[in-house]
Design a protein around this motif. Structure first.
Motif, PDB file in Angstrom:
ATOM      1  N   GLY A 157       0.817  -1.196   0.000  1.00 16.40           N
ATOM      2  CA  GLY A 157       0.000   0.000   0.000  1.00 16.40           C
ATOM      3  C   GLY A 157       0.857   1.254   0.000  1.00 16.40           C
ATOM      4  N   ILE A 158       0.277   2.350  -0.451  1.00 15.71           N
ATOM      5  CA  ILE A 158       1.063   3.568  -0.621  1.00 15.71           C
ATOM      6  C   ILE A 158       1.574   4.114   0.709  1.00 15.71           C
ATOM      7  CG2 ILE A 158      -0.983   5.079  -0.602  1.00 15.71           C
ATOM      8  CD1 ILE A 158       0.496   6.795  -2.744  1.00 15.71           C
ATOM      9  N   GLU A 159       0.764   4.032   1.782  1.00 15.25           N
ATOM     10  CA  GLU A 159       1.220   4.535   3.072  1.00 15.25           C
ATOM     11  C   GLU A 159       2.360   3.673   3.622  1.00 15.25           C
ATOM     12  OE1 GLU A 159      -1.910   3.743   2.416  1.00 15.25           O
ATOM     13  OE2 GLU A 159      -3.146   5.552   2.663  1.00 15.25           O
ATOM     14  N   SER A 160       2.169   2.345   3.591  1.00 14.94           N
ATOM     15  CA  SER A 160       3.200   1.438   4.105  1.00 14.94           C
ATOM     16  C   SER A 160       4.489   1.576   3.321  1.00 14.94           C
ATOM     17  CB  SER A 160       2.708  -0.014   4.035  1.00 14.94           C
ATOM     18  OG  SER A 160       1.526  -0.177   4.797  1.00 14.94           O
ATOM     19  N   ALA A 161       4.393   1.726   2.009  1.00 17.03           N
ATOM     20  CA  ALA A 161       5.587   1.833   1.185  1.00 17.03           C
ATOM     21  C   ALA A 161       6.394   3.063   1.552  1.00 17.03           C
ATOM     22  CB  ALA A 161       5.187   1.864  -0.288  1.00 17.03           C
ATOM     23  N   HIS A 162       5.732   4.173   1.835  1.00 17.81           N
ATOM     24  CA  HIS A 162       6.485   5.406   2.093  1.00 17.81           C
ATOM     25  C   HIS A 162       6.972   5.492   3.536  1.00 17.81           C
ATOM     26  CE1 HIS A 162       6.341   7.440  -1.782  1.00 17.81           C
ATOM     27  NE2 HIS A 162       5.202   6.793  -1.953  1.00 17.81           N
ATOM     28  N   VAL A 163       6.323   4.852   4.462  1.00 12.93           N
ATOM     29  CA  VAL A 163       6.880   4.766   5.818  1.00 12.93           C
ATOM     30  C   VAL A 163       8.179   3.973   5.787  1.00 12.93           C
ATOM     31  CG1 VAL A 163       6.530   3.767   8.118  1.00 12.93           C
ATOM     32  CG2 VAL A 163       4.691   5.072   7.024  1.00 12.93           C
ATOM     33  N   ARG A 164       8.170   2.874   5.033  1.00 13.78           N
ATOM     34  CA  ARG A 164       9.376   2.061   4.907  1.00 13.78           C
ATOM     35  C   ARG A 164      10.487   2.853   4.224  1.00 13.78           C
ATOM     36  NH1 ARG A 164       8.337  -3.506   2.057  1.00 13.78           N
ATOM     37  NH2 ARG A 164       6.931  -3.610   3.866  1.00 13.78           N
ATOM     38  N   PHE A 165      10.129   3.604   3.162  1.00 15.82           N
ATOM     39  CA  PHE A 165      11.146   4.399   2.471  1.00 15.82           C
ATOM     40  C   PHE A 165      11.701   5.486   3.389  1.00 15.82           C
ATOM     41  CE2 PHE A 165      12.472   7.943  -0.244  1.00 15.82           C
ATOM     42  CZ  PHE A 165      13.388   7.291  -1.069  1.00 15.82           C
ATOM     43  N   GLU A 166      10.827   6.109   4.165  1.00 14.27           N
ATOM     44  CA  GLU A 166      11.285   7.153   5.103  1.00 14.27           C
ATOM     45  C   GLU A 166      12.301   6.578   6.091  1.00 14.27           C
ATOM     46  OE1 GLU A 166       9.418  10.345   8.294  1.00 14.27           O
ATOM     47  OE2 GLU A 166       8.746   8.256   8.244  1.00 14.27           O
ATOM     48  N   GLU A 193       1.568  12.723   1.276  1.00 14.68           N
ATOM     49  CA  GLU A 193       2.376  13.941   1.209  1.00 14.68           C
ATOM     50  C   GLU A 193       3.453  13.847   2.295  1.00 14.68           C
ATOM     51  OE1 GLU A 193       1.592  18.514   0.006  1.00 14.68           O
ATOM     52  OE2 GLU A 193       0.299  17.718   1.598  1.00 14.68           O
ATOM     53  N   TRP A 194       4.665  14.119   1.822  1.00 15.87           N
ATOM     54  CA  TRP A 194       5.830  13.947   2.715  1.00 15.87           C
ATOM     55  C   TRP A 194       6.640  15.249   2.696  1.00 15.87           C
ATOM     56  CZ3 TRP A 194      10.541  10.318   1.421  1.00 15.87           C
ATOM     57  CH2 TRP A 194      11.375  10.221   2.543  1.00 15.87           C
TER      58      TRP A 194
END
Length: 246
Positions: A157-166, A193-194
């Motif tokens: 999912g988009i939220e999980s993917a970007h938490v991991r990337f962060e 949004e980050w």
């Protein structure tokens, strides 16, 4: 005269009587001839014999046959969607409107995966690091730039993917500080949004980015500038977001 002749029957001799009849016959013949000469001619006696008179009959010119009146096509009954009716009633597809003109001071660009947005007119675009990314840099200051593009979306999912990337970015970056990492909706699409800051040499850099997914692809926009110049950079980022498709 006859009476007179009778009274004198015994007195008239035969020669004299014969002469009298001759005279009377002559007078009668003369009178009859005069009557015939003075009578009007009989039209039938002077007419040309019927057999010698040519006969003409009027023959009208042949007329052109009338053009047949075309039979109008049978109108389809209610509920009968014939091909004719479908052609008449079908609504033509409107062509897609051209993209809006770029705001003053910007130019339109097309990035990877078909992303469309705008960048400052004099900023040169070139491929950037990472899959599906282009970068346009301020020619007067290389520390100010924007990125845009798209690629196939990850399975997560988009939220999980970007938490991991962060988490990975923070581990390898000096002075990382999160300002915001939040779910969003961009034009009806799931988005994130980050916004963050980190040290870039002696200076602090401010970064803001938007990610959204549609049709199996993930698109993004990003703007970066020294933290003390972010107020000047934010309008560029907002203009990119307002003019991005899809």
């Amino acid at each position: 005269m006859i009476g007179w002749l009778a009274s004198r029957r015994g007195r008239i001799s035969s020669p004299w009587l014969a002469g009298a009849f001759a005279v009377a016959y002559l007078i009668a013949s003369v009178l009859l001839g005069v009557a015939l000469l003075t009578a009007p001619p009989d039209p039938s006696s002077d007419a040309t014999p019927v057999a010698s008179t040519p006969r003409y009959e009027f023959e009208p010119a042949p007329t052109q046959p009338a053009e047949p009146t075309p039979t109008p096509p049978e109108q389809p009954r209610s509920g009968d969607l014939s091909s004719t009716e479908a052609t008449i009633t079908a609504t033509p597809r409107r062509p897609e409107p051209p993209p809006p003109a770029a705001p003053t001071g910007f130019r339109q660009v097309t990035g990877p995966a078909g992303l469309r947005t705008v960048v400052p007119s004099d900023w040169r675009s070139m491929p950037s690091t990472g899959p599906g990314a282009e970068q346009a840099t301020d020619p007067a200051d290389a520390t100010r730039y924007v990125k845009y593009g798209g690629a196939a979306a990850p399975a997560t999912g988009i939220e999980s993917a970007h938490v991991r990337f962060e988490n990975g970015f923070a581990a390898r970056t000096d002075g990382y500080r999160r300002i915001a990492l939040s779910s969003a909706s961009y034009d009806g699409h799931a988005a994130v949004e980050w916004e963050f800051e980190h040290r870039d040499g002696p200076a602090v850099k401010h970064v803001r980015s938007l990610y959204w997914r549609t049709d199996g692809k993930e698109y993004f926009l990003l703007a970066a500038a020294p933290a003390d110049e972010w107020a000047e950079m934010k309008p560029i980022y907002d203009t990119m977001v307002a003019n991005a498709e899809p």
